[in-house]
Design an enzyme around this catalytic site. Structure first.
Site, PDB file in Angstrom:
ATOM      1  N   GLU A  73       0.849  -1.190   0.000  1.00 11.28           N
ATOM      2  CA  GLU A  73       0.000   0.000   0.000  1.00 11.28           C
ATOM      3  C   GLU A  73       0.885   1.240   0.000  1.00 11.28           C
ATOM      4  O   GLU A  73       1.733   1.416   0.874  1.00 11.28           O
ATOM      5  CB  GLU A  73      -0.953   0.028   1.190  1.00 11.28           C
ATOM      6  CG  GLU A  73      -1.827   1.267   1.181  1.00 11.28           C
ATOM      7  CD  GLU A  73      -3.171   1.093   1.867  1.00 11.28           C
ATOM      8  OE1 GLU A  73      -3.885   2.107   2.022  1.00 11.28           O
ATOM      9  OE2 GLU A  73      -3.519  -0.032   2.246  1.00 11.28           O
ATOM     10  N   GLU A  98       4.376   5.149   4.253  1.00  9.87           N
ATOM     11  CA  GLU A  98       3.771   6.453   4.584  1.00  9.87           C
ATOM     12  C   GLU A  98       4.812   7.324   5.277  1.00  9.87           C
ATOM     13  O   GLU A  98       5.251   7.000   6.375  1.00  9.87           O
ATOM     14  CB  GLU A  98       2.560   6.266   5.491  1.00  9.87           C
ATOM     15  CG  GLU A  98       1.912   7.558   5.967  1.00  9.87           C
ATOM     16  CD  GLU A  98       1.424   8.417   4.820  1.00  9.87           C
ATOM     17  OE1 GLU A  98       1.995   9.522   4.622  1.00  9.87           O
ATOM     18  OE2 GLU A  98       0.496   7.985   4.119  1.00  9.87           O
ATOM     19  N   ASP A 125       9.197   7.175   2.029  1.00  7.81           N
ATOM     20  CA  ASP A 125       8.762   7.246   0.639  1.00  7.81           C
ATOM     21  C   ASP A 125       8.690   5.850   0.027  1.00  7.81           C
ATOM     22  O   ASP A 125       9.630   5.061   0.155  1.00  7.81           O
ATOM     23  CB  ASP A 125       9.759   8.112  -0.134  1.00  7.81           C
ATOM     24  CG  ASP A 125       9.227   8.592  -1.464  1.00  7.81           C
ATOM     25  OD1 ASP A 125       8.576   7.797  -2.161  1.00  7.81           O
ATOM     26  OD2 ASP A 125       9.478   9.758  -1.818  1.00  7.81           O
ATOM     27  N   ASP A 147      -2.337  12.051  -2.439  1.00  8.68           N
ATOM     28  CA  ASP A 147      -2.284  13.514  -2.454  1.00  8.68           C
ATOM     29  C   ASP A 147      -2.561  13.975  -3.879  1.00  8.68           C
ATOM     30  O   ASP A 147      -1.877  13.572  -4.819  1.00  8.68           O
ATOM     31  CB  ASP A 147      -0.890  13.983  -2.012  1.00  8.68           C
ATOM     32  CG  ASP A 147      -0.846  15.474  -1.726  1.00  8.68           C
ATOM     33  OD1 ASP A 147      -1.521  16.240  -2.458  1.00  8.68           O
ATOM     34  OD2 ASP A 147      -0.142  15.880  -0.793  1.00  8.68           O
ATOM     35  N   LYS A 151      -2.461  21.723  -8.397  1.00  9.47           N
ATOM     36  CA  LYS A 151      -1.915  22.719  -9.309  1.00  9.47           C
ATOM     37  C   LYS A 151      -1.183  22.025 -10.465  1.00  9.47           C
ATOM     38  O   LYS A 151      -0.449  21.070 -10.261  1.00  9.47           O
ATOM     39  CB  LYS A 151      -0.963  23.660  -8.575  1.00  9.47           C
ATOM     40  CG  LYS A 151      -1.656  24.513  -7.513  1.00  9.47           C
ATOM     41  CD  LYS A 151      -0.674  25.455  -6.835  1.00  9.47           C
ATOM     42  CE  LYS A 151      -1.380  26.314  -5.791  1.00  9.47           C
ATOM     43  NZ  LYS A 151      -0.461  27.237  -5.085  1.00  9.47           N
ATOM     44  N   THR A 216     -12.598   4.939   3.905  1.00  8.78           N
ATOM     45  CA  THR A 216     -11.604   5.565   4.762  1.00  8.78           C
ATOM     46  C   THR A 216     -12.018   6.973   5.165  1.00  8.78           C
ATOM     47  O   THR A 216     -12.985   7.539   4.641  1.00  8.78           O
ATOM     48  CB  THR A 216     -10.250   5.638   4.047  1.00  8.78           C
ATOM     49  OG1 THR A 216     -10.361   6.571   2.951  1.00  8.78           O
ATOM     50  CG2 THR A 216      -9.852   4.274   3.494  1.00  8.78           C
ATOM     51  N   TYR A 218     -10.573   9.647   4.411  1.00  4.23           N
ATOM     52  CA  TYR A 218     -10.440  10.546   3.267  1.00  4.23           C
ATOM     53  C   TYR A 218     -11.644  10.431   2.345  1.00  4.23           C
ATOM     54  O   TYR A 218     -12.105  11.434   1.795  1.00  4.23           O
ATOM     55  CB  TYR A 218      -9.141  10.237   2.515  1.00  4.23           C
ATOM     56  CG  TYR A 218      -7.916  10.505   3.343  1.00  4.23           C
ATOM     57  CD1 TYR A 218      -7.504  11.812   3.591  1.00  4.23           C
ATOM     58  CD2 TYR A 218      -7.182   9.472   3.899  1.00  4.23           C
ATOM     59  CE1 TYR A 218      -6.387  12.083   4.370  1.00  4.23           C
ATOM     60  CE2 TYR A 218      -6.065   9.718   4.689  1.00  4.23           C
ATOM     61  CZ  TYR A 218      -5.674  11.029   4.917  1.00  4.23           C
ATOM     62  OH  TYR A 218      -4.578  11.276   5.702  1.00  4.23           O
TER      63      TYR A 218
END
Length: 237
Positions: A73, A98, A125, A147, A151, A216, A218
């Site tokens: 994951e 994470e 990472d 994430d 932009k 989740t 999120y």
């Protein structure tokens, strides 16, 4: 310049920028306890440059002490999905990556509560882990609400770019499954465009969640704010 093997494994990967936060709000005392008491036992050895300067490939069987199928994951957030998968599928091993330490602390608390043992936690990472995993060593991978980097000038920081997808394809076995969930339409657009050329075929592209899905924090936030989730499934060619 690094010397990349024919398989795509790079024993000396270039220095890279880190994208995202590492720290958030002050941790609660219990969360500090999880980090000091539990993380060391769950953290796989041989991932960082400090403990593996030669970037020797790390055998997942050495991490878990068995040869069960390995799932990965990428960016587990608060850990709900990772712990749910570990509990639902006790005959697999799952590694979660994470770099956000608050998320790591939340995951460790959930691991304690669920009592799952088929997990390993890399508090860093995912690219560092993929640098040292052997070819075709991962059976299933998850990218859950990454994430969005909304932009346009930051789109190169998204996980669904060749910089990340090519190493992922290398470590995944043929036929392996890669799932992506997001509530950001442009992220799904880029996912559709970038993942197949990296060595995957699209199996499913839908607004309906997987049968074994757990919603989740999120996703709940996205639903409250009126952003419908989307779920895409790929298979490694």
């Amino acid at each position: 310049m690094s010397d990349t093997s024919e398989s795509g494994f790079d024993p000396n990967p270039p220095r890279r920028n880190f994208y995202g936060r590492r720290h958030g709000k002050t941790l609660r005392q219990s969360q500090k306890g999880y980090l000091s008491e539990d993380l060391g036992e769950l953290r796989p050895c041989g991932i960082t440059l400090q403990d593996n300067p030669e970037r020797t490939p790390v055998d997942p069987a050495a991490i878990f002490g068995n040869d069960r199928p390995v799932w990965l994951e990428v960016g587990f957030g608060g850990g709900e999905h990772m712990v749910h998968m570990a509990a639902t599928y006790p005959d697999i091993n799952i590694i979660g990556c994470e770099p956000f330490i608050n998320g790591v602390a939340m995951l460790l608390g959930k691991i304690r509560a669920a009592g799952v043992t088929n997990v390993s936690v890399h508090p860093g990472d995912a690219r560092d882990l993929m640098d040292v995993l052997p070819d075709a060593s991962v059976e299933r991978a998850f990218l859950m609400y990454p994430d969005p980097w909304p932009k346009a000038r930051h789109h190169r920081r998204r996980f669904v770019t060749p910089e990340h997808l090519r190493p992922l394809a290398r470590v995944m076995r043929p036929g392996g499954i890669f799932r992506v969930a997001s509530d950001i339409p442009d992220y799904i657009r880029q996912t559709r465009e970038e993942v197949p050329p990296a060595g995957f075929e699209t199996l499913d592209d839908t607004a309906v969640a997987w049968d074994d899905w757990i919603s989740t924090r999120y996703e709940q936030k996205a639903l409250r704010e009126g952003r419908p989730p989307h779920y895409v499934t790929f298979r490694r060619l």
